[in-house]
Design an enzyme around this catalytic site. Structure first.
Site, PDB file in Angstrom:
ATOM      1  N   HIS A   1      -3.274   7.218   2.891  1.00  0.00           N
ATOM      2  CA  HIS A   1      -3.679   5.916   2.367  1.00  0.00           C
ATOM      3  C   HIS A   1      -5.074   5.610   2.905  1.00  0.00           C
ATOM      4  O   HIS A   1      -5.337   5.766   4.101  1.00  0.00           O
ATOM      5  CB  HIS A   1      -2.668   4.849   2.807  1.00  0.00           C
ATOM      6  CG  HIS A   1      -3.107   3.464   2.481  1.00  0.00           C
ATOM      7  ND1 HIS A   1      -3.622   3.129   1.243  1.00  0.00           N
ATOM      8  CD2 HIS A   1      -3.140   2.326   3.225  1.00  0.00           C
ATOM      9  CE1 HIS A   1      -3.941   1.848   1.251  1.00  0.00           C
ATOM     10  NE2 HIS A   1      -3.666   1.341   2.435  1.00  0.00           N
TER      11      HIS A   1
ATOM     12  N   ASN B   1     -10.095  -0.087   0.428  1.00  0.00           N
ATOM     13  CA  ASN B   1      -8.636   0.019   0.373  1.00  0.00           C
ATOM     14  C   ASN B   1      -8.155  -0.517  -0.979  1.00  0.00           C
ATOM     15  O   ASN B   1      -8.299  -1.711  -1.254  1.00  0.00           O
ATOM     16  CB  ASN B   1      -8.055  -0.803   1.535  1.00  0.00           C
ATOM     17  CG  ASN B   1      -6.545  -0.773   1.594  1.00  0.00           C
ATOM     18  OD1 ASN B   1      -5.876  -0.373   0.648  1.00  0.00           O
ATOM     19  ND2 ASN B   1      -5.997  -1.220   2.705  1.00  0.00           N
TER      20      ASN B   1
ATOM     21  N   CYS C   1       0.818  -1.228   0.000  1.00  0.00           N
ATOM     22  CA  CYS C   1       0.000   0.000   0.000  1.00  0.00           C
ATOM     23  C   CYS C   1       0.846   1.271   0.000  1.00  0.00           C
ATOM     24  O   CYS C   1       0.326   2.353  -0.284  1.00  0.00           O
ATOM     25  CB  CYS C   1      -0.954   0.006   1.182  1.00  0.00           C
ATOM     26  SG  CYS C   1      -2.025  -1.423   1.225  1.00  0.00           S
TER      27      CYS C   1
HETATM   28  O1  UT7 Z   1      -3.371  -1.266   3.827  1.00  0.00           O
HETATM   29  C1  UT7 Z   1      -3.167  -2.011   4.981  1.00  0.00           C
HETATM   30  C2  UT7 Z   1      -4.358  -2.878   5.184  1.00  0.00           C
HETATM   31  N1  UT7 Z   1      -4.749  -3.179   6.488  1.00  0.00           N
HETATM   32  C3  UT7 Z   1      -5.452  -2.375   7.289  1.00  0.00           C
HETATM   33  O2  UT7 Z   1      -5.632  -1.219   7.123  1.00  0.00           O
HETATM   34  C4  UT7 Z   1      -6.076  -3.046   8.471  1.00  0.00           C
HETATM   35  C5  UT7 Z   1      -5.954  -2.321   9.763  1.00  0.00           C
HETATM   36  N2  UT7 Z   1      -6.896  -2.914  10.681  1.00  0.00           N
HETATM   37  C6  UT7 Z   1      -8.206  -2.594  10.666  1.00  0.00           C
HETATM   38  O3  UT7 Z   1      -8.626  -1.772   9.862  1.00  0.00           O
HETATM   39  C7  UT7 Z   1      -9.112  -3.222  11.679  1.00  0.00           C
HETATM   40  O4  UT7 Z   1      -8.344  -3.973  12.593  1.00  0.00           O
HETATM   41  C8  UT7 Z   1     -10.198  -4.130  11.040  1.00  0.00           C
HETATM   42  C9  UT7 Z   1     -11.216  -3.289  10.300  1.00  0.00           C
HETATM   43  C10 UT7 Z   1      -9.557  -5.128  10.088  1.00  0.00           C
HETATM   44  C11 UT7 Z   1     -10.937  -4.906  12.126  1.00  0.00           C
HETATM   45  O5  UT7 Z   1     -11.514  -4.000  13.063  1.00  0.00           O
HETATM   46  P1  UT7 Z   1     -11.293  -4.235  14.624  1.00  0.00           P
HETATM   47  O6  UT7 Z   1     -12.079  -3.212  15.336  1.00  0.00           O
HETATM   48  O7  UT7 Z   1      -9.807  -4.286  14.870  1.00  0.00           O
HETATM   49  O8  UT7 Z   1     -11.960  -5.637  14.841  1.00  0.00           O
HETATM   50  P2  UT7 Z   1     -11.319  -6.960  15.419  1.00  0.00           P
HETATM   51  O9  UT7 Z   1     -10.380  -7.584  14.456  1.00  0.00           O
HETATM   52  O10 UT7 Z   1     -10.848  -6.689  16.813  1.00  0.00           O
HETATM   53  O11 UT7 Z   1     -12.610  -7.893  15.506  1.00  0.00           O
HETATM   54  C12 UT7 Z   1     -13.718  -7.575  16.369  1.00  0.00           C
HETATM   55  C13 UT7 Z   1     -14.806  -8.603  16.154  1.00  0.00           C
HETATM   56  C14 UT7 Z   1     -14.287 -10.035  16.181  1.00  0.00           C
HETATM   57  O12 UT7 Z   1     -15.254 -10.840  16.813  1.00  0.00           O
HETATM   58  P3  UT7 Z   1     -15.077 -11.269  18.364  1.00  0.00           P
HETATM   59  O13 UT7 Z   1     -13.780 -12.024  18.409  1.00  0.00           O
HETATM   60  O14 UT7 Z   1     -15.033  -9.987  19.119  1.00  0.00           O
HETATM   61  O15 UT7 Z   1     -16.288 -12.092  18.603  1.00  0.00           O
HETATM   62  C15 UT7 Z   1     -14.208 -10.421  14.720  1.00  0.00           C
HETATM   63  O16 UT7 Z   1     -14.364 -11.809  14.516  1.00  0.00           O
HETATM   64  O17 UT7 Z   1     -15.387  -8.419  14.859  1.00  0.00           O
HETATM   65  C16 UT7 Z   1     -15.394  -9.685  14.159  1.00  0.00           C
HETATM   66  N3  UT7 Z   1     -15.284  -9.400  12.737  1.00  0.00           N
HETATM   67  C17 UT7 Z   1     -16.368  -9.138  11.973  1.00  0.00           C
HETATM   68  N4  UT7 Z   1     -17.668  -9.076  12.255  1.00  0.00           N
HETATM   69  C18 UT7 Z   1     -18.505  -8.754  11.243  1.00  0.00           C
HETATM   70  C19 UT7 Z   1     -14.169  -9.322  11.977  1.00  0.00           C
HETATM   71  N5  UT7 Z   1     -14.487  -9.014  10.707  1.00  0.00           N
HETATM   72  C20 UT7 Z   1     -15.846  -8.888  10.678  1.00  0.00           C
HETATM   73  C21 UT7 Z   1     -16.770  -8.590   9.670  1.00  0.00           C
HETATM   74  N6  UT7 Z   1     -18.071  -8.523   9.989  1.00  0.00           N
HETATM   75  N7  UT7 Z   1     -16.385  -8.308   8.401  1.00  0.00           N
END
Ligand code: UT7
Length: 329
Positions: A256, A286, A116
């Site tokens: 980004h 993204n 990215c």
């Molecule tokens: O260019 C570089 C690319 N990468 C990035 O920019 C990623 C940077 N990270 C992020 O943007 C965030 O970490 C995410 C958007 C990927 C995830 O958000 P988060 O607030 O960090 O969520 P999390 O990973 O802590 O997950 C929270 C909950 C989990 O469930 P439990 O364990 O709390 O029951 C996940 O399983 O959300 C769940 N989850 C979803 N639920 C519904 C993860 N993905 C999804 C989804 N829909 N798509």
């Protein structure tokens, strides 16, 4: 030559026609529009047609940038494509774009791979090559067909990414011209490669099959989030300090486009209102290396970037890589 600098002479972008909304994704995986929007700011993304390759999107964006710059294909002697989704492992997508655009044979054409951060890496490289005096006009393109490297059953990744391309023409201009590059800065931290990777399909694991890593994006989202905030803050602070510029002098930050919450954190760190940031991730998700040039093109064409204003570009990505650039329009 003393009062000649190098400036962004034009920009262009391309996004595939097909729009995929969050609600459509909710039919594929266990997710919802509400979850995706509140956690990321994304509402929809574009998905390229099966027959539409990264080089096709790159070529369309580049044609538009050449037209905007008033430069012909024959005048380009350097073409850099930033991508993590090349048409083929070999040759470079830049050479395929060269043929599609009709760039001259004496043009140097190659890809850069910094995920990215790729566009900022390409811009820094092109700027240095032009400053060497050995090249005159460069195309720097960021293009991605990320839909081909997504596991459409993995809700933690497939909701985040989209396909698109953006391009700029970089060339000589009198000092003080609009689009002048003020500075660039690149970083990489190779100790954390496993946080964001496509484990299969390279020479380490060439053959897909049972028990071998897949050719899809895998990410430890929470860890990447923390790195992204820290790295983008470092990249922004360092370049501003280096050029003796206070954050408040920046008229438009083009970050980004990964996650609105990451952008909000950078805004707080720089003590800038979030309105100073150009954001279009709600419509594209993204798009990796395409994200910044696509945003630059939209910001210029919509009048959000105005002549005389100062822009800070800042990116992070797999590697981990990060980087920044300052542009005086
Ligand atoms: O260019 C570089 C690319 N990468 C990035 O920019 C990623 C940077 N990270 C992020 O943007 C965030 O970490 C995410 C958007 C990927 C995830 O958000 P988060 O607030 O960090 O969520 P999390 O990973 O802590 O997950 C929270 C909950 C989990 O469930 P439990 O364990 O709390 O029951 C996940 O399983 O959300 C769940 N989850 C979803 N639920 C519904 C993860 N993905 C999804 C989804 N829909 N798509």
């Amino acid at each position: 030559m003393a009062d000649t600098t190098f400036a962004l002479l034009g920009s262009g972008s391309y996004a595939p026609e097909r729009v995929m909304t969050n609600n459509e994704l909710a039919k594929l995986v266990d997710t919802s529009d509400e979850w995706i929007f509140t956690r990321t700011g994304i509402k929809e993304r574009r998905i390229a047609a099966e027959s539409e390759n990264t080089s096709d999107m790159a070529t369309a964006a580049a044609k538009s940038a050449l037209e905007d710059a008033g430069i012909t294909a024959e005048q380009i002697d350097l073409c850099i494509v930033a991508t993590l989704t090349p048409d083929l492992p070999m040759p470079s997508t830049a050479c395929i774009v060269q043929a599609k655009l009709g760039l001259p044979n004496h043009a140097a054409c190659f890809d850069v791979h910094a995920a990215c951060s790729g566009f900022i890496y390409g811009l820094d490289t092109a700027w240095a090559m032009l400053q060497s005096g050995r090249y005159r006009n460069a195309l720097v393109i960021g293009a991605e067909k990320l839909s081909t490297v997504l596991d459409w059953t993995d809700r933690t990744t497939c909701v985040l990414f989209g396909d698109a391309a953006g391009a700029v023409v970089l060339g000589p201009a009198p000092a003080g011209s609009t689009g002048e590059i003020v500075g660039t800065k690149l970083y990489s931290e190779g100790g954390n490669t496993e946080l964001l990777q496509i484990p299969g399909g390279g020479s380490a694991h060439p053959t897909p099959g049972p028990g071998t890593p897949a050719r899809f994006i895998e990410m430890k989202g929470r860890e990447v989030f923390k790195f992204a905030v820290r790295e983008m803050e470092d990249a922004a602070r360092d370049i501003l300090e280096q050029h003796g510029i206070h954050a408040d002098e920046v008229d438009c930050v083009v970050p980004h486009q990964a996650n609105l919450r990451i952008i909000d954190s950078i805004a707080k760190f720089l003590e800038l209102p979030v309105e100073r940031f150009f954001v279009n991730l709600e419509r594209y998700g993204n798009t990796s290396a395409a994200s910044i040039p696509l945003a630059i093109d939209e910001a210029r064409r919509s009048g959000r970037i105005k002549p005389g204003s100062l822009s800070l570009l800042v990116a992070f990505g797999a590697g981990l890589t990060y980087g920044s650039a300052l542009v005086r329009w």
